[in-house]
Write a protein that holds these residues in place. Structure first.
Motif, short mmCIF file in Angstrom:
data_model
loop_
_atom_site.label_atom_id
_atom_site.label_comp_id
_atom_site.label_asym_id
_atom_site.label_seq_id
_atom_site.Cartn_x
_atom_site.Cartn_y
_atom_site.Cartn_z
N HIS A 59 -17.43 -70.20 13.99
CA HIS A 59 -18.56 -70.30 14.90
C HIS A 59 -19.80 -70.87 14.22
CE1 HIS A 59 -21.74 -68.08 17.51
NE2 HIS A 59 -21.44 -69.25 18.06
N ARG A 60 -20.38 -70.12 13.27
CA ARG A 60 -21.60 -70.56 12.60
C ARG A 60 -21.50 -70.44 11.08
NH1 ARG A 60 -22.19 -72.86 16.48
NH2 ARG A 60 -23.98 -73.04 17.90
N MET A 61 -20.25 -70.53 10.57
CA MET A 61 -20.01 -70.60 9.13
C MET A 61 -20.57 -69.41 8.34
SD MET A 61 -18.13 -73.28 8.60
CE MET A 61 -18.31 -73.64 6.86
N ALA A 62 -20.46 -68.21 8.87
CA ALA A 62 -20.79 -67.02 8.10
C ALA A 62 -19.55 -66.60 7.32
CB ALA A 62 -21.25 -65.89 9.01
N LEU A 63 -19.77 -65.89 6.20
CA LEU A 63 -18.64 -65.43 5.39
C LEU A 63 -17.92 -64.27 6.07
CD1 LEU A 63 -20.28 -65.46 1.82
CD2 LEU A 63 -18.58 -67.07 2.71
N LEU A 64 -16.64 -64.45 6.31
CA LEU A 64 -15.86 -63.38 6.93
C LEU A 64 -15.69 -62.20 5.97
CD1 LEU A 64 -13.09 -65.37 8.84
CD2 LEU A 64 -15.03 -64.12 9.82
N SER A 65 -15.75 -62.46 4.66
CA SER A 65 -15.60 -61.37 3.69
C SER A 65 -16.79 -60.41 3.74
CB SER A 65 -15.46 -61.94 2.28
OG SER A 65 -16.60 -62.70 1.91
N MET A 66 -17.87 -60.80 4.42
CA MET A 66 -19.01 -59.90 4.61
C MET A 66 -18.92 -59.15 5.94
SD MET A 66 -20.77 -60.29 1.86
CE MET A 66 -22.38 -59.60 2.27
N GLY A 67 -17.82 -59.38 6.66
CA GLY A 67 -17.64 -58.72 7.94
C GLY A 67 -16.96 -57.36 7.80
N GLU A 68 -16.29 -56.92 8.85
CA GLU A 68 -15.63 -55.62 8.81
C GLU A 68 -14.29 -55.69 9.52
OE1 GLU A 68 -17.29 -52.46 11.26
OE2 GLU A 68 -18.69 -53.92 12.13
N TYR A 78 -21.89 -61.91 12.00
CA TYR A 78 -22.98 -62.68 12.60
C TYR A 78 -22.99 -62.54 14.12
CZ TYR A 78 -26.35 -66.60 12.76
OH TYR A 78 -27.45 -67.40 12.93
N HIS A 79 -21.90 -62.90 14.81
CA HIS A 79 -21.84 -62.82 16.26
C HIS A 79 -20.63 -62.04 16.77
CE1 HIS A 79 -24.43 -66.42 15.65
NE2 HIS A 79 -25.08 -65.93 16.70
N GLY A 80 -19.91 -61.39 15.83
CA GLY A 80 -18.83 -60.51 16.25
C GLY A 80 -17.53 -61.18 16.63
N ILE A 92 -14.63 -63.18 21.67
CA ILE A 92 -15.97 -63.72 21.47
C ILE A 92 -16.91 -62.87 22.33
CG2 ILE A 92 -17.47 -65.74 21.66
CD1 ILE A 92 -14.99 -67.50 21.46
N PRO A 93 -17.60 -61.90 21.73
CA PRO A 93 -18.37 -60.92 22.51
C PRO A 93 -19.39 -61.53 23.47
CG PRO A 93 -18.19 -60.21 20.24
CD PRO A 93 -17.65 -61.60 20.30
N SER A 94 -19.99 -62.67 23.12
CA SER A 94 -21.03 -63.26 23.96
C SER A 94 -20.46 -64.03 25.15
CB SER A 94 -21.92 -64.19 23.13
OG SER A 94 -21.15 -65.22 22.52
N GLU A 95 -19.16 -64.24 25.17
CA GLU A 95 -18.53 -64.96 26.28
C GLU A 95 -18.11 -63.99 27.39
OE1 GLU A 95 -17.98 -68.29 26.73
OE2 GLU A 95 -19.19 -68.66 24.93
N ASP A 96 -17.86 -64.55 28.55
CA ASP A 96 -17.36 -63.79 29.69
C ASP A 96 -16.04 -63.10 29.29
OD1 ASP A 96 -16.19 -62.88 32.06
OD2 ASP A 96 -16.84 -64.62 33.22
N PRO A 97 -15.96 -61.77 29.45
CA PRO A 97 -14.73 -61.06 29.08
C PRO A 97 -13.47 -61.61 29.75
CG PRO A 97 -16.48 -59.50 29.58
CD PRO A 97 -16.98 -60.87 29.98
N GLU A 98 -13.62 -62.26 30.89
CA GLU A 98 -12.47 -62.83 31.59
C GLU A 98 -12.11 -64.22 31.08
OE1 GLU A 98 -10.76 -61.01 33.70
OE2 GLU A 98 -12.20 -59.39 33.35
#
Length: 353
Positions: A59-68, A78-80, A92-98
């Motif tokens: 998505h925006r090139m954040a490090l996945l190793s800093m995630g959970e 960054y955006h889940g 993708i949490p910010s998108e429509d669940p459907e």
């Protein structure tokens, strides 16, 4: 512009490498490791399964190793965005669940395997040449043997490290007092160097060879005849064996290329002694750490010299036959030469220590 590590190693990259040890990634944890300049996010799901992804969110090139880790997924901080073990975006949490939009996003799969207490990664293009790493750590599951791992970062490259780990003459100087002492009268060591099937086997014909007093006390208190062999296994593994009758000691090193002149070495050590094998484990650990740190210093010394001089040509003598053959196999591997697995050689040499 100097060539990258990947360019320098060529087709050597097309192999399995240890990315980390199993205990370094606990349940529900994620860590970063770098192999061949490539950052990797290594995570263990709540069910205990291990997976490796490129360490970047699409998505925006954040490090996945800093995630959970959430259940069976790895979540970007960054955006889940959530990834499954195959690298497929699941949410993708910010998108429509459907919305099914997340199905369009997927990382290139990185093949990995957990085996013998280590997590291996396939660094080649496409699918691996074997379903699992062909190397098994010797005596790993034998209850008569005790074993442990050590992790060491070396400021040097795999070829030079493999030669160092199998080099007997340097032990008199680099490991003086810890591994082998310099003798008033030098001993002639007859040696056989054999090459075949991508391996270099060195056999030392010197049953009365002796360690320094500390090593002798720990490993061979009864003075049994010693059998010593060293082996290089393409592309990056060395195995050093000392046997004393029914007892023995194995030093098995696997060098993982990290970046230019930087290698992480996973040293597996196994030993079989008559008594007190578990009690003596901390003693062995301390002893082997001191010896390895001496190798770190001399490899750092060599690397500094190589970086200072444009001419980087070794001058080998007859007693450097094993070095020459290791360099030959590494060159065959780099270039994809058909002789890598079929080249054979046998030479009798000798040197003095």
């Amino acid at each position: 512009m100097s060539e990258s590590l990947t360019e320098k190693d060529g087709l050597i990259k097309e192999n399995w490498y240890v990315a980390c040890l199993s205990y370094e990634v606990g349940q529900g944890q994620v860590i970063q490791r770098i192999v061949y300049d490539q950052p990797l996010a290594i995570f263990r799901t709540q069910s205990g399964k291990v997976s490796i992804l490129q360490d970047r969110c699409l998505h925006r090139m954040a490090l996945l190793s800093m995630g959970e880790v959430r259940g069976e997924h790895l979540t970007c901080m960054y955006h889940g965005w959530e990834y499954n073990r195959e690298g497929q975006v699941q949410r993708i949490p910010s998108e429509d669940p459907e919305s099914k939009d997340q199905a369009r996003y997927c990382q290139t799969k990185i093949f990995s395997c957990e085996q013998d207490g280590a997590i291996w990664v396939w660094m080649g293009q496409g699918e691996p040449s074997s379903a699992t790493p062909p190397w098994r750590f010797p005596e790993r599951n034998n209850p008569e043997w005790e074993s442990y791992f050590m992790i060491t970062d070396f400021p040097n490259e795999v070829t030079n490290l493999a030669e160092n780990f199998m080099d007997v003459p340097h032990t008199v100087y680099v490991h003086r007092g810890w591994f082998r002492d310099e003798q008033k009268e030098r001993k002639k060591i007859p040696t056989t160097v054999e090459v075949g099937q991508g391996r270099v086997l060195v056999t030392y014909h010197q049953e009365k060879d002796e360690f320094s007093w500390g090593a002798r006390l720990l490993l061979n208190p009864h003075g049994a005849p010693m059998k010593h062999t060293d082996e290089f296994i393409y592309p990056n593994i060395t195995r050093v064996d000392y046997s004393f009758g029914s007892n023995g000691f194995i030093i098995n090193s696997q060098g993982t290329p990290v970046s230019h002149m930087n290698t992480r070495v996973y040293t597996y050590i196994a030993y079989k002694i008559p008594i007190f094998k578990k009690i003596l484990k901390p003693v062995f650990g301390y002893y082997t750490r001191q010896v390895i740190e001496q190798d770190v210093l001399i490899m750092q010394n060599q690397a500094r010299c190589l970086n200072l001089h444009d001419q980087q040509k070794f001058h080998s003598t007859d007693c450097d036959e094993l070095h020459v053959q290791i360099e030959r196999l590494r060159y065959y591997g780099k270039t994809g030469h058909p002789l890598l697995k079929t080249y054979e050689s046998k030479k009798e040499i000798y040197f003095w220590i």
